[in-house]
Design an enzyme around this catalytic site. Structure first.
Site, PDB file in Angstrom:
ATOM      1  N   TYR A  88      -2.075  -5.055  -0.350  1.00 34.99           N
ATOM      2  CA  TYR A  88      -2.451  -6.214   0.456  1.00 34.99           C
ATOM      3  C   TYR A  88      -1.925  -7.449   0.378  1.00 34.99           C
ATOM      4  O   TYR A  88      -1.016  -7.712   0.849  1.00 34.99           O
ATOM      5  CB  TYR A  88      -4.122  -6.451   0.639  1.00 34.99           C
ATOM      6  CG  TYR A  88      -5.017  -5.305   0.713  1.00 34.99           C
ATOM      7  CD1 TYR A  88      -5.071  -5.006   2.113  1.00 34.99           C
ATOM      8  CD2 TYR A  88      -5.633  -4.427  -0.097  1.00 34.99           C
ATOM      9  CE1 TYR A  88      -5.779  -3.681   2.407  1.00 34.99           C
ATOM     10  CE2 TYR A  88      -6.363  -3.448   0.279  1.00 34.99           C
ATOM     11  CZ  TYR A  88      -6.576  -3.128   1.530  1.00 34.99           C
ATOM     12  OH  TYR A  88      -7.197  -1.768   1.966  1.00 34.99           O
ATOM     13  N   CYS A  89      -2.232  -8.316  -0.634  1.00 34.49           N
ATOM     14  CA  CYS A  89      -1.953  -9.458  -0.742  1.00 34.49           C
ATOM     15  C   CYS A  89      -0.235  -9.475  -1.538  1.00 34.49           C
ATOM     16  O   CYS A  89       0.309 -10.200  -1.154  1.00 34.49           O
ATOM     17  CB  CYS A  89      -2.645 -10.503  -1.722  1.00 34.49           C
ATOM     18  SG  CYS A  89      -4.238 -10.701  -0.663  1.00 34.49           S
TER      19      CYS A  89
END
Length: 179
Positions: free
Chosen positions: A120-121
Site C-alpha cells: 500500500y503506502c
C-alpha cells in the site's frame, strides 16, 4: 565529462505506528525490520541527513484516528524531537502532505524509503517519488506487511522488491545504504 551533482538524501519512515505494528496481525519479521530502520536512523544522523516520519491518519472512529493510541508512532523508533513529522490520509506520502515542497525547500533529491505496509503506502510512495522527480532507494529488508488470504507477506515483499527495483527505485539492503 562533468560528474553528476551529489544526491542529498533523507530517510523517509512510513507508517511505523502502534496500531499497525502491534495490531491483531503481526507484520512479517517485525523486529528485524524495526532494527534495520533504527540502524538507518542512526546512519542518517551520523551523515546529517534528515529523518522524516510519516503517520497514516484514519477517519474519526477508525483504529488509527488522529490522537488515538494506535495512531502514535512506535516508541521503539529512535526518533528525536527535531525529526520532521507528517500526517497523511492517503497511501501516497506526497498526497496532500506538502512532503515534496518540504524536500525541495531543503534541497533533498533522494529518499531512502522504509516502513509499512509494502503493498500500500510503500508501493504508492515509491512510485510517486519517481513521478515527482526524486531519486529513491527502497531498503529491501526494512519494509513489511502482513499475510493476506492471497499471498504471504514474504511473497508480497519479494514481489514488490522485484517490481519496484529499476523502474521506480534502487533496492538495497539496509546494510548497503549510505547517506
Amino acid at each position: 565529462m562533468p560528474s553528476a551533482p551529489a544526491q542529498r538524501p533523507a530517510l523517509l519512515i512510513v507508517d511505523m505506528q502502534v496500531g499497525l505494528f502491534h495490531g491483531p496481525e503481526q507484520p512479517f519479521e517485525a523486529q528485524r525490520v524495526l532494527d534495520n530502520i533504527n540502524q538507518l536512523i542512526h546512519r542518517a544522523r551520523q551523515a546529517s541527513a534528515p529523518v522524516i516520519a510519516v503517520r497514516h491518519t484514519g477517519p474519526q472512529g477508525s483504529p488509527i484516528a488522529a490522537g488515538s493510541a494506535p495512531w502514535q508512532l512506535l516508541a521503539q523508533l529512535r526518533l528525536e524531537a527535531d525529526d520532521h513529522r507528517l500526517d497523511k490520509t492517503r497511501p501516497n506520502c506526497f498526497a496532500g502532505t506538502g512532503l515534496a515542497e518540504h524536500l525541495r525547500a531543503a534541497q533533498i533529491d533522494e529518499l531512502v524509503i522504509v516502513g509499512m505496509k509494502t503493498q500500500y503506502c510503500i508501493d504508492a510512495t515509491c512510485r510517486a517519488a519517481m513521478d515527482l522527480g526524486f531519486s529513491a532507494v527502497l531498503a529491501q529488508d526494512a519494509h513489511t506487511c502482513m499475510d493476506t488470504p492471497a499471498l504471504s507477506a514474504r511473497a508480497i515483499i519479494e514481489h514488490h522488491n522485484a517490481t519496484l527495483n529499476g523502474a521506480f527505485v534502487r533496492c538495497l539492503s539496509a546494510a548497503e545504504i549510505r547517506f
